[in-house]
Design a protein around this motif. Structure first.
Motif, PDB file in Angstrom:
ATOM      1  N   GLU A   1      14.630  12.811 -13.536  1.00  0.00           N
ATOM      2  CA  GLU A   1      13.432  13.466 -14.040  1.00  0.00           C
ATOM      3  C   GLU A   1      12.768  14.207 -12.879  1.00  0.00           C
ATOM      4  OE1 GLU A   1       9.021  12.338 -15.846  1.00  0.00           O
ATOM      5  OE2 GLU A   1      10.568  10.790 -15.619  1.00  0.00           O
ATOM      6  N   PRO A   2      12.593  15.529 -12.966  1.00  0.00           N
ATOM      7  CA  PRO A   2      11.967  16.263 -11.861  1.00  0.00           C
ATOM      8  C   PRO A   2      10.578  15.712 -11.539  1.00  0.00           C
ATOM      9  CG  PRO A   2      12.952  17.771 -13.437  1.00  0.00           C
ATOM     10  CD  PRO A   2      12.981  16.416 -14.073  1.00  0.00           C
ATOM     11  N   THR A   3      10.383  15.381 -10.270  1.00  0.00           N
ATOM     12  CA  THR A   3       9.156  14.724  -9.822  1.00  0.00           C
ATOM     13  C   THR A   3       8.627  15.427  -8.581  1.00  0.00           C
ATOM     14  OG1 THR A   3       9.984  12.598 -10.644  1.00  0.00           O
ATOM     15  CG2 THR A   3       8.199  12.509  -9.043  1.00  0.00           C
ATOM     16  N   PHE A   4       7.317  15.462  -8.448  1.00  0.00           N
ATOM     17  CA  PHE A   4       6.676  16.002  -7.253  1.00  0.00           C
ATOM     18  C   PHE A   4       6.951  15.064  -6.084  1.00  0.00           C
ATOM     19  CE2 PHE A   4       2.884  16.085  -4.475  1.00  0.00           C
ATOM     20  CZ  PHE A   4       2.836  17.433  -4.148  1.00  0.00           C
ATOM     21  N   LEU A   5       7.544  15.593  -5.013  1.00  0.00           N
ATOM     22  CA  LEU A   5       7.937  14.784  -3.858  1.00  0.00           C
ATOM     23  C   LEU A   5       7.206  15.222  -2.592  1.00  0.00           C
ATOM     24  CD1 LEU A   5      11.862  14.775  -4.200  1.00  0.00           C
ATOM     25  CD2 LEU A   5      10.216  13.209  -5.256  1.00  0.00           C
ATOM     26  N   HIS A   6       6.839  14.248  -1.776  1.00  0.00           N
ATOM     27  CA  HIS A   6       6.411  14.555  -0.413  1.00  0.00           C
ATOM     28  C   HIS A   6       7.618  15.014   0.387  1.00  0.00           C
ATOM     29  CE1 HIS A   6       5.506  13.733   3.823  1.00  0.00           C
ATOM     30  NE2 HIS A   6       4.220  13.792   3.516  1.00  0.00           N
ATOM     31  N   ARG A   7       8.712  14.348   0.218  1.00  0.00           N
ATOM     32  CA  ARG A   7      10.048  14.593   0.771  1.00  0.00           C
ATOM     33  C   ARG A   7      10.239  14.095   2.212  1.00  0.00           C
ATOM     34  NH1 ARG A   7      14.447  13.839   1.451  1.00  0.00           N
ATOM     35  NH2 ARG A   7      16.251  15.229   1.259  1.00  0.00           N
TER      36      ARG A   7
ATOM     37  N   THR B   1       7.571  19.489   1.052  1.00  0.00           N
ATOM     38  CA  THR B   1       7.251  19.189  -0.348  1.00  0.00           C
ATOM     39  C   THR B   1       8.264  19.836  -1.288  1.00  0.00           C
ATOM     40  OG1 THR B   1       4.910  19.071   0.217  1.00  0.00           O
ATOM     41  CG2 THR B   1       5.463  19.311  -2.106  1.00  0.00           C
ATOM     42  N   SER B   2       8.721  19.052  -2.263  1.00  0.00           N
ATOM     43  CA  SER B   2       9.809  19.509  -3.121  1.00  0.00           C
ATOM     44  C   SER B   2       9.648  18.943  -4.525  1.00  0.00           C
ATOM     45  CB  SER B   2      11.168  19.051  -2.565  1.00  0.00           C
ATOM     46  OG  SER B   2      11.343  19.409  -1.216  1.00  0.00           O
ATOM     47  N   THR B   3      10.547  19.351  -5.395  1.00  0.00           N
ATOM     48  CA  THR B   3      10.711  18.758  -6.713  1.00  0.00           C
ATOM     49  C   THR B   3      12.074  18.087  -6.736  1.00  0.00           C
ATOM     50  OG1 THR B   3       9.373  20.473  -7.760  1.00  0.00           O
ATOM     51  CG2 THR B   3      10.831  19.195  -9.191  1.00  0.00           C
ATOM     52  N   GLY B   4      12.125  16.832  -7.187  1.00  0.00           N
ATOM     53  CA  GLY B   4      13.414  16.143  -7.173  1.00  0.00           C
ATOM     54  C   GLY B   4      13.308  14.743  -7.723  1.00  0.00           C
ATOM     55  N   PRO B   5      14.285  13.888  -7.438  1.00  0.00           N
ATOM     56  CA  PRO B   5      14.284  12.512  -7.938  1.00  0.00           C
ATOM     57  C   PRO B   5      13.298  11.645  -7.174  1.00  0.00           C
ATOM     58  CG  PRO B   5      16.197  12.883  -6.552  1.00  0.00           C
ATOM     59  CD  PRO B   5      15.518  14.207  -6.673  1.00  0.00           C
ATOM     60  N   ALA B   6      12.507  10.885  -7.904  1.00  0.00           N
ATOM     61  CA  ALA B   6      11.504  10.037  -7.261  1.00  0.00           C
ATOM     62  C   ALA B   6      12.121   9.080  -6.256  1.00  0.00           C
ATOM     63  CB  ALA B   6      10.735   9.260  -8.332  1.00  0.00           C
TER      64      ALA B   6
ATOM     65  N   ALA C   1       0.830  -1.211   0.000  1.00  0.00           N
ATOM     66  CA  ALA C   1       0.000   0.000   0.000  1.00  0.00           C
ATOM     67  C   ALA C   1       0.861   1.256   0.000  1.00  0.00           C
ATOM     68  CB  ALA C   1      -0.935  -0.004   1.206  1.00  0.00           C
ATOM     69  N   MET C   2       1.936   1.235   0.766  1.00  0.00           N
ATOM     70  CA  MET C   2       2.836   2.388   0.804  1.00  0.00           C
ATOM     71  C   MET C   2       3.466   2.642  -0.559  1.00  0.00           C
ATOM     72  SD  MET C   2       4.880   2.041   4.429  1.00  0.00           S
ATOM     73  CE  MET C   2       6.004   3.370   3.929  1.00  0.00           C
ATOM     74  N   ALA C   3       3.937   1.579  -1.206  1.00  0.00           N
ATOM     75  CA  ALA C   3       4.575   1.723  -2.516  1.00  0.00           C
ATOM     76  C   ALA C   3       3.573   2.207  -3.559  1.00  0.00           C
ATOM     77  CB  ALA C   3       5.192   0.398  -2.940  1.00  0.00           C
ATOM     78  N   THR C   4       2.364   1.666  -3.498  1.00  0.00           N
ATOM     79  CA  THR C   4       1.335   2.052  -4.462  1.00  0.00           C
ATOM     80  C   THR C   4       0.972   3.515  -4.324  1.00  0.00           C
ATOM     81  OG1 THR C   4       0.433  -0.200  -4.420  1.00  0.00           O
ATOM     82  CG2 THR C   4      -0.999   1.536  -5.260  1.00  0.00           C
ATOM     83  N   LEU C   5       0.809   3.980  -3.091  1.00  0.00           N
ATOM     84  CA  LEU C   5       0.442   5.372  -2.868  1.00  0.00           C
ATOM     85  C   LEU C   5       1.571   6.311  -3.264  1.00  0.00           C
ATOM     86  CD1 LEU C   5      -1.506   7.497  -1.952  1.00  0.00           C
ATOM     87  CD2 LEU C   5      -0.816   7.075   0.414  1.00  0.00           C
ATOM     88  N   LEU C   6       2.811   5.925  -2.998  1.00  0.00           N
ATOM     89  CA  LEU C   6       3.922   6.797  -3.391  1.00  0.00           C
ATOM     90  C   LEU C   6       3.972   6.945  -4.910  1.00  0.00           C
ATOM     91  CD1 LEU C   6       6.262   8.527  -2.484  1.00  0.00           C
ATOM     92  CD2 LEU C   6       7.735   6.509  -2.591  1.00  0.00           C
ATOM     93  N   ALA C   7       3.683   5.878  -5.631  1.00  0.00           N
ATOM     94  CA  ALA C   7       3.637   5.974  -7.093  1.00  0.00           C
ATOM     95  C   ALA C   7       2.562   6.961  -7.534  1.00  0.00           C
ATOM     96  CB  ALA C   7       3.387   4.595  -7.695  1.00  0.00           C
ATOM     97  N   VAL C   8       1.438   6.982  -6.837  1.00  0.00           N
ATOM     98  CA  VAL C   8       0.369   7.935  -7.149  1.00  0.00           C
ATOM     99  C   VAL C   8       0.820   9.363  -6.869  1.00  0.00           C
ATOM    100  CG1 VAL C   8      -1.966   8.682  -6.508  1.00  0.00           C
ATOM    101  CG2 VAL C   8      -1.455   6.245  -6.755  1.00  0.00           C
ATOM    102  N   ILE C   9       1.464   9.569  -5.734  1.00  0.00           N
ATOM    103  CA  ILE C   9       1.971  10.911  -5.388  1.00  0.00           C
ATOM    104  C   ILE C   9       2.923  11.414  -6.455  1.00  0.00           C
ATOM    105  CG2 ILE C   9       3.456  12.154  -3.753  1.00  0.00           C
ATOM    106  CD1 ILE C   9       2.225  10.406  -1.535  1.00  0.00           C
ATOM    107  N   HIS C  10       3.762  10.532  -6.964  1.00  0.00           N
ATOM    108  CA  HIS C  10       4.770  10.946  -7.936  1.00  0.00           C
ATOM    109  C   HIS C  10       4.192  11.245  -9.321  1.00  0.00           C
ATOM    110  CE1 HIS C  10       8.266   9.098  -5.431  1.00  0.00           C
ATOM    111  NE2 HIS C  10       7.847  10.259  -4.971  1.00  0.00           N
ATOM    112  N   GLU C  11       2.915  10.948  -9.502  1.00  0.00           N
ATOM    113  CA  GLU C  11       2.254  11.299 -10.762  1.00  0.00           C
ATOM    114  C   GLU C  11       1.594  12.670 -10.708  1.00  0.00           C
ATOM    115  OE1 GLU C  11       2.310   9.678 -13.698  1.00  0.00           O
ATOM    116  OE2 GLU C  11       3.794   8.401 -12.703  1.00  0.00           O
TER     117      GLU C  11
END
Length: 252
Positions: free
Chosen positions: A141-147, A170-175, A85-95
């Protein structure tokens, strides 16, 4: 963090930046969190809603941010289902594609931290890690991060993730930097097995090749600044960090 209930019964959470070093940066932190929550409003990410911002502390006396209160509770255990669940949600955040990019990520493994810890059983691995971080970071690739994505900042309800909180970094950076931080936290709290499982699930879900540089950066970032004690103090956690870093470098 204050849990509030108003006269109508509406529940909310008030963040007050009363403690250092966060107090000194309270304006930027609360403003960034409010902007992040606004960017997430029309997404599938279960984040709070920003209800009011007093970044300058004119009303609260310190920087303050009022948010909706989400259902669920923190979890002290993460099983295989939870890791997925954690991995799945992080993939959603990064989109998520915010209208305006957030600040570029900051490394928490700055040069002043790169001092061989007295408690290590693997000094060679730490020295190698410092050498790795002395090089230029790989392109990304610049990605939306929770950080600060980790099990500590998730709320759970009936086995599902009901909320993701604490968006001040919250930042922009590597997934992989987000994934690395979640993995380090899992390794410290529960050992390497769930951490490795999380990384494998995230890689499989996203198709992103694992980049060890960011995992090394995150692990080194857990070292305290010179003259300060670690934020986590138990011998078990120190040993787990030591072994986690060693295993990362051994398999690099």
């Amino acid at each position: 963090m204050l849990a509030l209930t108003d006269a109508t019964g509406r529940r909310s959470v008030l963040r007050l930046m009363t403690n250092e070093p966060w107090k000194a940066h309270g304006f930027a932190l609360t403003e960034r969190e409010a902007s992040a929550l606004q960017a997430l409003e029309d997404t599938a990410v279960p984040a709070p809603t920003s209800l009011g911002l007093d970044a300058e502390g004119r009303h609260a006396g310190v920087a303050a941010h009022l948010m909706s209160r989400l259902p669920g509770d923190p979890s002290t255990e993460v099983d295989d289902v939870g890791v997925t669940a954690m991995a799945t949600l992080l993939a959603v955040i990064h989109e998520v594609k915010p209208a305006k990019p957030f600040r570029t990520y900051e490394s928490w493994a700055w040069e002043g931290k790169r001092i061989l810890p007295a408690w290590t059983k693997h000094p060679g691995s730490w020295l190698r890690a410092f050498d790795v971080l002395a090089e230029e970071p790989p392109s990304y690739e610049p990605t939306f991060l929770h950080r600060d994505y980790s099990h500590r900042n998730l709320l759970w309800s009936r086995g599902d993730i009901a909320g993701v909180v604490d968006w001040v970094e919250t930042s922009t950076g590597p997934a992989w930097l987000d994934a690395a931080h979640a993995a380090t936290n899992l390794a410290l709290a529960f050992g390497p097995d769930p951490a490795c499982a999380f990384l494998e699930r995230y890689a499989a879900l996203t198709g992103r090749d694992l980049e060890k540089y960011w995992l090394v950066m995150d692990a080194v970032g857990f070292l305290p600044p010179p003259g300060r004690e670690p934020m986590f103090g138990s011998a078990t956690e120190l040993n787990r960090l030591d072994n986690w870093l060693h295993d990362l470098l051994r398999t690099a």
